[in-house]
Design a protein around this motif. Structure first.
Motif, PDB file in Angstrom:
ATOM      1  N   CYS A   1       2.526 -23.402  10.657  1.00 48.91           N
ATOM      2  CA  CYS A   1       3.290 -23.595  11.889  1.00 48.91           C
ATOM      3  C   CYS A   1       4.574 -22.780  11.776  1.00 48.91           C
ATOM      4  O   CYS A   1       5.327 -22.926  10.804  1.00 48.91           O
ATOM      5  CB  CYS A   1       3.626 -25.074  12.089  1.00 48.91           C
ATOM      6  SG  CYS A   1       2.297 -26.012  12.853  1.00 48.91           S
ATOM      7  N   ARG A   2       4.813 -21.911  12.760  1.00 51.03           N
ATOM      8  CA  ARG A   2       6.006 -21.071  12.737  1.00 51.03           C
ATOM      9  C   ARG A   2       6.951 -21.487  13.850  1.00 51.03           C
ATOM     10  O   ARG A   2       6.542 -21.729  14.976  1.00 51.03           O
ATOM     11  CB  ARG A   2       5.631 -19.599  12.918  1.00 51.03           C
ATOM     12  CG  ARG A   2       5.501 -18.886  11.610  1.00 51.03           C
ATOM     13  CD  ARG A   2       5.375 -17.392  11.762  1.00 51.03           C
ATOM     14  NE  ARG A   2       5.723 -16.765  10.512  1.00 51.03           N
ATOM     15  CZ  ARG A   2       4.932 -16.774   9.436  1.00 51.03           C
ATOM     16  NH1 ARG A   2       3.750 -17.362   9.512  1.00 51.03           N
ATOM     17  NH2 ARG A   2       5.328 -16.210   8.314  1.00 51.03           N
TER      18      ARG A   2
ATOM     19  N   GLU B   1      11.753 -21.067  10.839  1.00 54.82           N
ATOM     20  CA  GLU B   1      11.240 -21.996   9.830  1.00 54.82           C
ATOM     21  C   GLU B   1       9.722 -21.829   9.777  1.00 54.82           C
ATOM     22  O   GLU B   1       9.085 -21.517  10.788  1.00 54.82           O
ATOM     23  CB  GLU B   1      11.583 -23.455  10.154  1.00 54.82           C
ATOM     24  CG  GLU B   1      13.044 -23.820   9.971  1.00 54.82           C
ATOM     25  CD  GLU B   1      13.514 -23.761   8.521  1.00 54.82           C
ATOM     26  OE1 GLU B   1      12.638 -23.739   7.622  1.00 54.82           O
ATOM     27  OE2 GLU B   1      14.727 -23.705   8.287  1.00 54.82           O
ATOM     28  N   VAL B   2       9.142 -22.042   8.596  1.00 48.64           N
ATOM     29  CA  VAL B   2       7.693 -21.960   8.428  1.00 48.64           C
ATOM     30  C   VAL B   2       7.228 -23.167   7.612  1.00 48.64           C
ATOM     31  O   VAL B   2       7.824 -23.482   6.580  1.00 48.64           O
ATOM     32  CB  VAL B   2       7.279 -20.654   7.710  1.00 48.64           C
ATOM     33  CG1 VAL B   2       5.748 -20.561   7.630  1.00 48.64           C
ATOM     34  CG2 VAL B   2       7.849 -19.434   8.413  1.00 48.64           C
ATOM     35  N   ILE B   3       6.166 -23.831   8.103  1.00 46.16           N
ATOM     36  CA  ILE B   3       5.606 -24.993   7.409  1.00 46.16           C
ATOM     37  C   ILE B   3       4.111 -24.777   7.207  1.00 46.16           C
ATOM     38  O   ILE B   3       3.401 -24.350   8.122  1.00 46.16           O
ATOM     39  CB  ILE B   3       5.855 -26.288   8.199  1.00 46.16           C
ATOM     40  CG1 ILE B   3       7.360 -26.608   8.222  1.00 46.16           C
ATOM     41  CG2 ILE B   3       5.085 -27.462   7.591  1.00 46.16           C
ATOM     42  CD1 ILE B   3       7.699 -27.855   9.002  1.00 46.16           C
ATOM     43  N   LYS B   4       3.686 -25.056   6.005  1.00 46.54           N
ATOM     44  CA  LYS B   4       2.271 -24.946   5.649  1.00 46.54           C
ATOM     45  C   LYS B   4       1.628 -26.334   5.737  1.00 46.54           C
ATOM     46  O   LYS B   4       2.066 -27.267   5.073  1.00 46.54           O
ATOM     47  CB  LYS B   4       2.156 -24.394   4.222  1.00 46.54           C
ATOM     48  CG  LYS B   4       0.747 -24.268   3.696  1.00 46.54           C
ATOM     49  CD  LYS B   4       0.794 -23.722   2.265  1.00 46.54           C
ATOM     50  CE  LYS B   4      -0.581 -23.592   1.663  1.00 46.54           C
ATOM     51  NZ  LYS B   4      -0.514 -23.083   0.261  1.00 46.54           N
TER      52      LYS B   4
ATOM     53  N   LYS C   1       4.524 -21.042  17.372  1.00 41.79           N
ATOM     54  CA  LYS C   1       3.409 -21.946  17.647  1.00 41.79           C
ATOM     55  C   LYS C   1       3.644 -23.281  16.959  1.00 41.79           C
ATOM     56  O   LYS C   1       4.050 -23.344  15.814  1.00 41.79           O
ATOM     57  CB  LYS C   1       2.098 -21.322  17.160  1.00 41.79           C
ATOM     58  CG  LYS C   1       1.753 -20.023  17.878  1.00 41.79           C
ATOM     59  CD  LYS C   1       0.476 -19.410  17.332  1.00 41.79           C
ATOM     60  CE  LYS C   1       0.155 -18.103  18.049  1.00 41.79           C
ATOM     61  NZ  LYS C   1      -1.058 -17.462  17.513  1.00 41.79           N
ATOM     62  N   GLY C   2       3.380 -24.326  17.688  1.00 43.02           N
ATOM     63  CA  GLY C   2       3.604 -25.661  17.138  1.00 43.02           C
ATOM     64  C   GLY C   2       5.070 -26.008  17.039  1.00 43.02           C
ATOM     65  O   GLY C   2       5.484 -26.713  16.122  1.00 43.02           O
TER      66      GLY C   2
END
Length: 767
Positions: free
Chosen positions: A666-667, A648-651, A632-633
């Motif tokens: 966002c994954r 990748e993962v973003i907070k 998502k995203g």
């Protein structure tokens, strides 16, 4: 004469000693187990199915060798069974895998040591018991059939023939059974390595030591199958070793083997030998032999030196122990050194009257086999040495009823005697090397067999119900068993694998537009292949639809698990399957599919509901795996423009999204695999994970990589690379790194072909 100088030159000696291998063996740790009910040994119970399989395999092998040796045999006692080996293999493989996992989970490698030692002891005890039963069975009847001539022989004749070959039979049967066990251990070596970080928890040379296969160390016929005849007596062994040392220590002044002084010899002669022979009489014989030829400290403390690797002496003298890499041993001068060393050794042995014994010992095994192992072995040996003439030998041989063609017998002995007399230098050197290698093997095997006998002597195998109940009640029993027949295995955990398939809608529309059948395409190229993978990894379907596949692997108590490792292997295969389909799609100018995989572990059994007879799985791992597999995203600016592969993962902080509340995540998961924390932690318990620097892969230093492997059900080694990375934070303008505290990091099972290729190249050659 010397390689780089004169005899005893320090530079030459140092150069040689740098290449001499000192064996490293894992010590046995049976002292960590409590003594059993007799307060002297460890109580052990082996799986009854395994004990039965061993008994059947021993019985079948014994029948085979008795037929080959033309020994009298009672048909109702021994039966050749073509399926005995396969049954032994199946039961042992299942049990050994379970024990390896148990050892891993308890962080006690010695659990597997105790198990495999107990299996070896069970084999030897079964051989000895069935030999005794066979002898007692012959005593019950006055006659017995089964000879090749079909004659009926008397009880006295029957027992004489059986007794004559009994020690050889014990060696042959034991050897065959241990070779079967060795082949099974070799097959499961990769799996054991992945679980225990050791291929051989008990040294291979100790576990399959030939001396343990003998029922009597003084039995000549069995001894020469393994070692040179002249070393049968410890006094000759010591004499041969002293002459070897006389030569070697001139070239290697720091020779690790200490000569026994006269005082030490007197001390040894004064020592009282063990009277308790335990379950194996050869234990006392080996100890008596060792006390005659080496110091107690060397074998009792298991002091190790390059003399304990037979390959070293073989290499020095030009035998088979060659080096597999280039070096000074490729030069002509090195081969000249070997020739000079052998020449000096030959002269030394000749001077002391041992050289002819060396040659006769080298020829004796093949000669005695060609004679049908009939007659007296020592007579043949003495004839080769010239100690007996043909005239005095023939009347003695005529007394042996089993020699049917005396002329041919003597003819073959004469040919061997002439071969020794007329042998050229190359042949004589070949015999000398063979005996030197045999001496080195016997020296190593004596030390290791003493340690092995001592370990086996500590194990008490129990099978009587009262003894088992008492030992178990006192928490002293070490049990290695499988589940009872029909008993449902307890489920103690499970893994959920969610594969999120993207692009199926576009692909379906394009195929319909071109008159193709999408249902047939997805069935043949995706779902049917996935179904075939389920059995390979022990997985089952939970849910399948057009754009999602949810699979589950159950973890059972007391059975080989590696459920997360298997889920990882399954995830790799599913991604590989989709990528191969994409190659075909590109050729057909069809849209490609994209995949994201999530793996979650729960240390408990799943729950089930039933809807109109259909089982529905309920598990918190399903939602976690669904979240991990999502993408998502994916167009979020923080992922960059060139991100095409991986996880990748973003907070996104709450101040950055303009709405108060909890931060969003966002994954990015494109053809990638993400594990949740419990899955990674369980994987680290299942297999050995080695930490590798990120720089090895040319990656960011903030990431950590873990590498492990496990064999799939086909025996193929599967490498697994896990990336541990911090979740980056987005404040609305820029990304910033965060610590890897709980909740601030993620675990990616790397699918990058370049990283996987580098891993295989670096580590696949390491055993």
């Amino acid at each position: 004469m010397a390689l780089l100088g004169s005899s005893g030159d320090r530079g030459s000696a140092a150069l040689l000693q740098d290449e001499l291998v000192v064996p490293k063996r894992k010590s046995l740790r049976l002292d960590t187990f409590p003594f059993g009910m007799d307060n002297t040994r460890i109580d052990v119970r082996l799986e009854p199915k395994l004990k039965h399989a061993i008994d059947v395999a021993v019985n079948s092998t014994m029948a085979l060798h008795m037929r080959k040796l033309q020994m009298p045999m009672s048909n109702d006692l021994l039966v050749e069974d073509g399926g005995a080996g396969e049954t032994f293999h199946d039961v042992f493989s299942q049990l050994s895998s379970a024990v390896a996992q148990r050892a891993r989970q308890s962080s006690r490698r010695e659990v597997y040591q105790l198990f495999i030692l107990a299996v070896v002891k069970q084999i030897y005890l079964s051989v000895d018991r069935q030999l005794q039963e066979c002898r007692e069975g012959f005593d019950m009847d006055s006659t017995v059939g089964g000879l090749s001539s079909g004659d009926v022989v008397s009880r006295h004749e029957k027992l004489w023939r059986f007794s004559r070959h009994q020690t050889m039979l014990r060696y042959l049967v034991s050897h065959d059974l241990l070779e079967q066990l060795r082949s099974m251990e070799v097959i499961t070596r990769k799996q054991r390595k992945s679980v225990l970080a050791l291929s051989w928890p008990v040294a291979e040379e100790m576990l399959f030591n030939p001396l343990l296969q003998l029922s009597d160390l003084s039995d000549e016929a069995a001894f020469i199958e393994i070692y040179p005849f002249l070393l049968l007596k410890p006094e000759m062994f010591r004499a041969f070793e002293q002459l070897m040392l006389d030569v070697l220590c001139r070239w290697l002044p720091d020779c690790p083997v200490r000569r026994l002084s006269n005082e030490q010899k007197d001390d040894i002669n004064a020592l009282q030998l063990r009277r308790d022979q335990g379950d194996f009489p050869v234990y006392a014989q080996v100890e008596a032999y060792l006390r005659t030829v080496m110091s107690q400290s060397e074998y009792q403390r298991m002091e190790s030196s390059w003399f304990d690797d037979p390959g070293n002496l073989s290499w020095l003298t030009g035998g088979e122990g060659e080096r597999g890499r280039p070096g000074f041993w490729d030069t002509k001068r090195w081969h000249a050194f070997q020739d000079n060393l052998l020449e000096e050794l030959e002269k030394t042995l000749q001077k002391d009257g041992i050289l002819e014994m060396v040659f006769a010992s080298a020829l004796l095994p093949d000669l005695f086999r060609s004679l049908g192992r009939k007659g007296a072995l020592r007579l043949v040996y003495e004839y080769l040495l010239g100690g007996r003439s043909k005239k005095e030998l023939v009347p003695i041989l005529q007394q042996f009823k089993d020699i049917s063609d005396l002329d041919l017998y003597v003819q073959r002995m004469n040919a061997a005697r002439k071969e020794i007399k007329h042998a050229d230098t190359a042949q004589r050197r070949s015999w000398l090397i063979k005996v030197v290698e045999g001496y080195a093997s016997l020296r190593r095997d004596l030390k290791l067999s003493w340690e092995m006998y001592r370990a086996l002597d500590l194990i008490r195998l129990l099978d009587k119900p009262k003894e088992l109940t008492l030992s178990r009640a006192n928490d002293l029993l070490q049990e290695f068993t499988l589940l009872d027949e029909g008993q449902a295995p307890e489920v103690k955990g499970h893994v959920i694998l969610k594969a999120d398939l993207r692009g199926s809608t576009e692909l379906t529309a394009r195929m319909l537009g071109e008159g193709l059948n999408p249902a047939s395409y997805f069935s043949q190229n995706l779902f049917d292949p996935i179904n075939s993978l389920l059995q390979k990894y022990g997985a089952e379907k939970v849910f399948v639809e057009g754009d999602a596949v949810i699979l589950m692997i159950l973890e059972h108590a007391n059975l080989p698990s590696q459920v997360v490792a298997r889920a990882c292997g399954l995830a790799y295969d599913i991604i590989d399957l989709v990528l191969r389909r994409n190659v075909e799609s590109r050729q057909m100018e069809l849209p490609e599919l994209e995949l994201g995989v999530g793996i979650a572990y729960v240390p408990e059994a799943p729950c089930y509901l039933f809807d109109a007879g259909r089982k529905i799985t309920i598990s918190p791992a399903i939602n976690r795996a669904d979240r991990l597999s999502s993408c998502k995203g994916r167009n979020f600016v923080g992922f960059g423009e060139d991100k095409h592969w991986g996880v990748e993962v973003i907070k996104i902080e709450q101040t950055a999204n303009g709405v108060s509340g909890s931060p969003q995540y966002c994954r990015y998961n494109v053809n990638g695999i993400e594990l949740d924390l419990p899955a990674f932690q369980h994987l680290a318990e299942e297999i050995v994970l080695k930490k590798v620097k990120a720089s090895s892969y040319g990656k960011e230093s903030g990431d950590h990589y873990y590498v492990g492997r496990f064999p799939d059900l086909n025996g193929k080694t599967r490498w697994q690379v896990i990336r541990h990375s911090a979740i980056k934070q987005w404040d609305g303008n820029k990304l910033s790194s965060s610590s890897k505290k709980a909740g601030n990091s993620f675990y990616e099972l790397v699918t990058d072909p370049d990283i996987l290729s580098r891993t295989r190249e670096k580590l696949s050659g390491k055993n």
